[in-house]
Design a protein around this motif. Sequence first.
Motif, mmCIF file in Angstrom:
data_model
loop_
_atom_site.group_PDB
_atom_site.id
_atom_site.type_symbol
_atom_site.label_atom_id
_atom_site.label_comp_id
_atom_site.label_asym_id
_atom_site.label_seq_id
_atom_site.Cartn_x
_atom_site.Cartn_y
_atom_site.Cartn_z
ATOM 1 N N CYS A 47 3.661 6.552 -13.032
ATOM 2 C CA CYS A 47 2.494 6.136 -12.238
ATOM 3 C C CYS A 47 2.133 4.697 -12.597
ATOM 4 O O CYS A 47 1.638 3.940 -11.759
ATOM 5 N N CYS A 86 3.104 1.524 -10.491
ATOM 6 C CA CYS A 86 2.428 1.145 -9.245
ATOM 7 C C CYS A 86 0.934 0.971 -9.389
ATOM 8 O O CYS A 86 0.289 0.375 -8.526
ATOM 9 N N HIS A 87 0.332 1.564 -10.423
ATOM 10 C CA HIS A 87 -1.132 1.564 -10.515
ATOM 11 C C HIS A 87 -1.609 0.818 -11.759
ATOM 12 O O HIS A 87 -1.008 0.932 -12.826
ATOM 13 N N ALA A 147 -7.379 8.229 -1.266
ATOM 14 C CA ALA A 147 -6.357 7.997 -0.232
ATOM 15 C C ALA A 147 -6.972 7.460 1.056
ATOM 16 O O ALA A 147 -6.698 7.943 2.142
ATOM 17 N N LYS A 151 -0.483 12.450 3.786
ATOM 18 C CA LYS A 151 -0.649 11.226 4.561
ATOM 19 C C LYS A 151 0.746 10.739 4.964
ATOM 20 O O LYS A 151 1.459 10.160 4.142
ATOM 21 N N MET A 205 3.468 6.354 -1.730
ATOM 22 C CA MET A 205 3.464 6.948 -3.066
ATOM 23 C C MET A 205 4.390 8.143 -3.006
ATOM 24 O O MET A 205 4.232 9.016 -2.159
HETATM 25 C C1 HEC Z 1 5.804 3.770 -5.849
HETATM 26 C C2 HEC Z 1 4.434 3.511 -6.216
HETATM 27 C C3 HEC Z 1 3.542 4.618 -6.691
HETATM 28 C C4 HEC Z 1 3.746 5.519 -7.708
HETATM 29 C C5 HEC Z 1 4.968 5.673 -8.603
HETATM 30 C C6 HEC Z 1 2.539 6.297 -7.792
HETATM 31 N N1 HEC Z 1 1.633 5.881 -6.850
HETATM 32 FE FE1 HEC Z 1 -0.245 6.598 -6.608
HETATM 33 N N2 HEC Z 1 -0.478 5.445 -4.968
HETATM 34 C C7 HEC Z 1 0.461 4.557 -4.476
HETATM 35 C C8 HEC Z 1 -0.010 4.035 -3.212
HETATM 36 C C9 HEC Z 1 0.715 3.022 -2.347
HETATM 37 C C10 HEC Z 1 -1.243 4.638 -2.971
HETATM 38 C C11 HEC Z 1 -2.128 4.462 -1.739
HETATM 39 C C12 HEC Z 1 -1.720 5.482 -0.744
HETATM 40 C C13 HEC Z 1 -2.559 5.503 0.505
HETATM 41 O O1 HEC Z 1 -3.788 5.708 0.403
HETATM 42 O O2 HEC Z 1 -1.986 5.331 1.590
HETATM 43 C C14 HEC Z 1 -1.518 5.507 -4.104
HETATM 44 C C15 HEC Z 1 -2.693 6.258 -4.241
HETATM 45 C C16 HEC Z 1 -3.003 6.999 -5.356
HETATM 46 C C17 HEC Z 1 -4.275 7.625 -5.599
HETATM 47 C C18 HEC Z 1 -5.496 7.534 -4.691
HETATM 48 C C19 HEC Z 1 -6.307 6.338 -5.116
HETATM 49 C C20 HEC Z 1 -7.472 5.995 -4.218
HETATM 50 O O3 HEC Z 1 -8.333 5.252 -4.658
HETATM 51 O O4 HEC Z 1 -7.519 6.442 -3.087
HETATM 52 C C21 HEC Z 1 -4.183 8.279 -6.775
HETATM 53 C C22 HEC Z 1 -5.272 9.078 -7.465
HETATM 54 C C23 HEC Z 1 -2.840 8.070 -7.272
HETATM 55 N N3 HEC Z 1 -2.158 7.272 -6.377
HETATM 56 C C24 HEC Z 1 -2.348 8.605 -8.448
HETATM 57 C C25 HEC Z 1 -1.012 8.494 -8.856
HETATM 58 C C26 HEC Z 1 -0.441 9.223 -9.957
HETATM 59 C C27 HEC Z 1 -1.177 10.183 -10.849
HETATM 60 C C28 HEC Z 1 0.882 8.866 -10.016
HETATM 61 C C29 HEC Z 1 1.941 9.370 -10.960
HETATM 62 C C30 HEC Z 1 2.204 10.780 -10.925
HETATM 63 C C31 HEC Z 1 1.111 7.900 -8.955
HETATM 64 N N4 HEC Z 1 -0.046 7.712 -8.273
HETATM 65 C C32 HEC Z 1 2.342 7.300 -8.716
HETATM 66 C C33 HEC Z 1 1.662 4.207 -5.083
HETATM 67 C C34 HEC Z 1 2.210 4.869 -6.140
#
Ligand code: HEC
Length: 332
Positions: A256, A259-260, A284, A306, A311
């Motif tokens: 995670c 990307c975050h 999201a 979505k 993600m």
């Molecule tokens: C390849 C990149 C990537 C990875 C790896 C990834 N994410 Fe994300 N994440 C995103 C993206 C892009 C969004 C926005 C998606 C959307 O709203 O369309 C997102 C959105 C989120 C959100 C919502 C945040 C909000 O404010 O709305 C959460 C919570 C989240 N991710 C948690 C995680 C967790 C926990 C992991 C690991 C298990 C993870 N992400 C792995 C790219 C990633």
Amino acid sequence: MPPYRRHRWLTLLPLVLAACGGPFPQSALHPESDYARSLDALFHGIFWWAVLVFVLVESLLLFILLRYRQRAGAATPKPTHGHTVLEIAWTLAPALILVFIAVPTMRTIFATQQPPAFNALRIEVIGHQWWWEYRYPAAGIVTANELHVPVGRPVDLEISTADVIHSFWAPGLGGKRDLIPGHVNRITFTAESIGTFTGQCAEFCGESHANMRLRVAVESDSAFRAWLAGQGGLGRLAAKGSVEEKGRDAFRRYGCIACHTVTGVSAGVIGPNLTHVGSRTTIAAGVLPNTAEALARWIGDPPGVKPGARMPKLPMAPADLTALVAYLQSLK
Ligand code: HEC
Ligand SMILES: [Cu+2]
């Protein structure tokens, strides 16, 4: 045909009238900022001119239809060809109507394009497929999807995009503004009442365009300051041996972090900044409420929630998912 069959279309009437119900959270007809009010005034001004023109034209049409309708025994009317006065009149009338529309429109365009006031709060709005990033440069804060602004103070939104064209639209607070690659657009407005305003991307931008929603929380000055203070610094630290700490480890292990950003833990920039994700009301981009069940559903299968989400769905042990959710919720 029996009479009731002839009026079958009347059964559709309740359906049409249902549209007059409400509530209308995204109505542009309930302006709550100086910007939105000037658009509303322009709309109403033009609307009443249009009503006047409609009534005049339709009355004339009806009058002529009735007055000159075919009657038994009446002589064929003499056709007219070439009538200079009439032709000049029907050229000038529309030109005059256009002037009545153009002058207030131009005035509104210039009024809403004024440079921001010196005390305006500058916020960068960056569109991503399919979520919104907000940066408060003066405070060094980055957040997502839920914009917070103080009531009664001018705000200067600097609007750009990380990928394709989007359009920022919070109808209660102002007009639409396109997000153009390589270009910064702006909206400046002063919100006039406290409350939550919803909006959405208004320019088709791909699969989840319809899921690219936004919220604007207009807050009292003290509430806004408190929110701003809460968004700064590190996310809450997980206690040793706690489930939150296991969640933080999973956050690293499952990638995670690539990307975050969680300040102090990771610095990814592909997805939303999660340093204070626990303080948001939705996730999201307004698609799910920020609850434990919804977080688990989202992390379990983002593209399932979505379509097209950037993600990935990561195969995950249930215990890790639970720990991750607890960790994210602790990031207040
Ligand atoms: C390849 C990149 C990537 C990875 C790896 C990834 N994410 Fe994300 N994440 C995103 C993206 C892009 C969004 C926005 C998606 C959307 O709203 O369309 C997102 C959105 C989120 C959100 C919502 C945040 C909000 O404010 O709305 C959460 C919570 C989240 N991710 C948690 C995680 C967790 C926990 C992991 C690991 C298990 C993870 N992400 C792995 C790219 C990633
Ligand atoms: Cu869009």
